[in-house]
Write a protein that holds these residues in place. Structure first.
Motif, short mmCIF file in Angstrom:
data_model
loop_
_atom_site.label_atom_id
_atom_site.label_comp_id
_atom_site.label_asym_id
_atom_site.label_seq_id
_atom_site.Cartn_x
_atom_site.Cartn_y
_atom_site.Cartn_z
N LEU A 188 0.82 -1.21 0.00
CA LEU A 188 0.00 0.00 0.00
C LEU A 188 0.85 1.26 0.00
O LEU A 188 0.51 2.26 -0.65
N LEU A 189 1.98 1.24 0.71
CA LEU A 189 2.89 2.39 0.71
C LEU A 189 3.47 2.62 -0.69
O LEU A 189 3.55 3.75 -1.17
N THR A 190 3.84 1.54 -1.36
CA THR A 190 4.42 1.66 -2.69
C THR A 190 3.38 2.13 -3.71
O THR A 190 3.67 2.96 -4.58
N LEU A 191 2.16 1.62 -3.61
CA LEU A 191 1.09 2.08 -4.50
C LEU A 191 0.79 3.56 -4.26
O LEU A 191 0.51 4.31 -5.21
N LYS A 192 0.86 3.99 -3.01
CA LYS A 192 0.67 5.41 -2.72
C LYS A 192 1.76 6.25 -3.38
O LYS A 192 1.48 7.31 -3.97
N ALA A 193 3.01 5.77 -3.32
CA ALA A 193 4.11 6.50 -3.95
C ALA A 193 3.91 6.56 -5.47
O ALA A 193 4.16 7.60 -6.10
N ALA A 194 3.47 5.45 -6.06
CA ALA A 194 3.23 5.42 -7.51
C ALA A 194 2.15 6.42 -7.90
O ALA A 194 2.28 7.14 -8.89
N ASN A 195 1.10 6.45 -7.12
CA ASN A 195 0.01 7.39 -7.40
C ASN A 195 0.48 8.83 -7.23
O ASN A 195 0.09 9.72 -8.00
N GLU A 196 1.35 9.06 -6.26
CA GLU A 196 1.88 10.41 -6.04
C GLU A 196 2.71 10.87 -7.24
O GLU A 196 2.65 12.03 -7.64
N ILE A 197 3.48 9.97 -7.83
CA ILE A 197 4.23 10.31 -9.04
C ILE A 197 3.28 10.68 -10.17
O ILE A 197 3.50 11.66 -10.89
N ASP A 198 2.20 9.91 -10.32
CA ASP A 198 1.22 10.21 -11.37
C ASP A 198 0.57 11.56 -11.17
O ASP A 198 0.36 12.32 -12.12
#
Length: 424
Positions: free
Chosen positions: A333-343
């Protein structure tokens, strides 16, 4: 193989991406996992060292035919979906997790490092000629590449220490000298390009530059005179053939100035743009690897018996399984949050989350794999299971792509800045 939940409140997951994910899952089940044992046997065959397994090339053709190719290319680079599938970083993160369950599978879809990062660099910063010469064959999967950064003489975790040089040779050429190691992919017979990070020797020595404006990136064809692979380096005893990790000497290597990327002294600027999405890929692959180890751990615990009861009923095993499940989900979930933040906000604004996942994901994977090894006993450290190889990969990624300590410094510095700003 079990699959992950592909819906999340932290980002958009399109119907098209879900359809592609199902195709990838089917491909992994029908084409990849069934060849794992055969791949391991091939990789141990001394007569085949540093040779490409032809079944890999056949699988690549199948992946292309099913449009499972260049999936890593973010929508921002390829809005017309000329090269890839037009996935967001958030969407592709799920694909990277699935590929991570079998470490060599990423190459089948042209989604393996360092080629992905090098292609992103060329897409973002390359000239039209550089793209024609190098990006197009990399996107087609007809060549491979490496990234020459780390040096044995200096602590390369602080990249401003790098001493390999890019000097002016004449009006049209640079001359490059240096010694690099852990240049992953350089041993591959298909590797034709190195992106080289070195200290730029200024044509105006009196002009002072900041520490982060003294290095440049330049394209060096591997066949250029003066480029010599000194040796391949093993990782925990694994040579990772045919990809490999090399120590490379660059001795009086002369390349055209047109090979420079972006401009003199802009190497770190390029590096920051390169590393954000790449760290998402690394971390999600590690999470996929950890998920597979959890599944192996549970299977072993159900099947084996000790002290008159199944391992799955032993308290320490129950603790290992539950802790692993919790830690994997937290890292995911932390990594998916980071990915979404990049987007949503871009790599620069996501840098704290990117640093956080690079701390969390490798450490979670190491702990989960270690528990799986322990529950497998002697089998866990043998080649009968993938756990030992998985451990070598996960433990290495606590160093590669920036060690834990550097990412902790980044997180602490950002938190301190926020705290100071809030009190002003």
């Amino acid at each position: 193989m079990a699959t992950t939940q592909i819906n999340s409140n932290s980002g958009e997951w399109s119907q098209r991406a879900q359809t592609l994910y199902s195709k990838l899952e089917k491909f992994m089940n029908e084409e990849i996992y069934v060849l794992e044992k055969e791949y391991e046997e091939y990789s141990k065959d001394q007569s085949q060292k540093w040779k490409v397994w032809q079944k890999i090339e056949l699988l690549k053709q199948k992946a292309k035919q099913q449009q499972l190719w260049n999936l890593f290319i973010a929508r921002e680079f390829d809005k017309l979906q000329i090269y890839g599938a037009g996935l967001s970083n958030f969407e592709y993160a799920h694909f990277a997790e699935l590929m991570g369950t079998c470490p060599w599978s990423s190459e089948i879809f042209n989604c393996s490092a360092p080629d992905t990062g090098n292609m992103e660099v060329l897409m973002r910063y390359g000239t039209e000629q550089q793209k024609r010469d190098w990006l197009e064959p990399l996107l087609a999967g007809t060549i491979r590449s490496c990234f020459a950064m780390t040096e044995p003489e200096v602590a390369s975790s602080d990249a401003t220490n790098l001493i390999s040089s890019i000097d002016h040779y004449d009006q049209n050429n640079y001359i490059i000298n240096g010694r690099k190691w852990w240049t992953s992919g350089a041993c591959d017979p298909r590797c034709q390009l190195s992106i080289f990070l070195g200290k730029q020797i200024s044509s105006s020595p009196s002009q002072q530059q900041s520490r982060h404006q003294q290095h440049s990136m330049i394209l060096i064809p591997m066949k250029t005179p003066g480029v010599t692979i000194l040796r391949h380096l093993n990782v925990f005893g694994y040579d990772d053939s045919p990809h490999g990790h090399a120590e490379v000497i660059f001795k009086d290597v002369i390349v055209p100035k047109s090979n420079l990327l972006l401009g003199e002294g802009r190497g770190f600027e390029i590096a920051q743009g390169r590393l954000g999405p790449g760290r998402i890929h690394h971390c999600m692959r590690l999470i996929g690897m950890a998920q597979r180890c959890l599944e192996l751990m549970i299977k072993r615990a159900i099947e084996r018996e000790a002290f008159a009861k199944r391992l799955i009923r032993q308290g320490v095993v129950i603790e290992a399984i539950s802790d692993s499940r919790c830690e994997i989900e937290q890292a995911r979930l932390l990594t998916l949050k980071a990915a979404n933040e990049i987007d949503v906000r871009g790599p620069k604004e996501a840098r704290e989350l990117i640093a956080m996942i690079k701390i969390v994901a490798p450490n979670v994977a190491v702990r989960v794999i270690d528990r799986a090894i322990q529950i497998h006993g002697g089998a866990g450290v043998s080649d009968d299971f993938p756990l030992a190889r998985f451990y070598s990969i996960a433990r290495t990624l606590r160093i590669a792509d920036g060690p834990d300590e550097v990412h902790r410094m980044t997180v602490a510095r950002i938190q301190a800045q926020k705290n100071i700003s809030s009190k002003l």
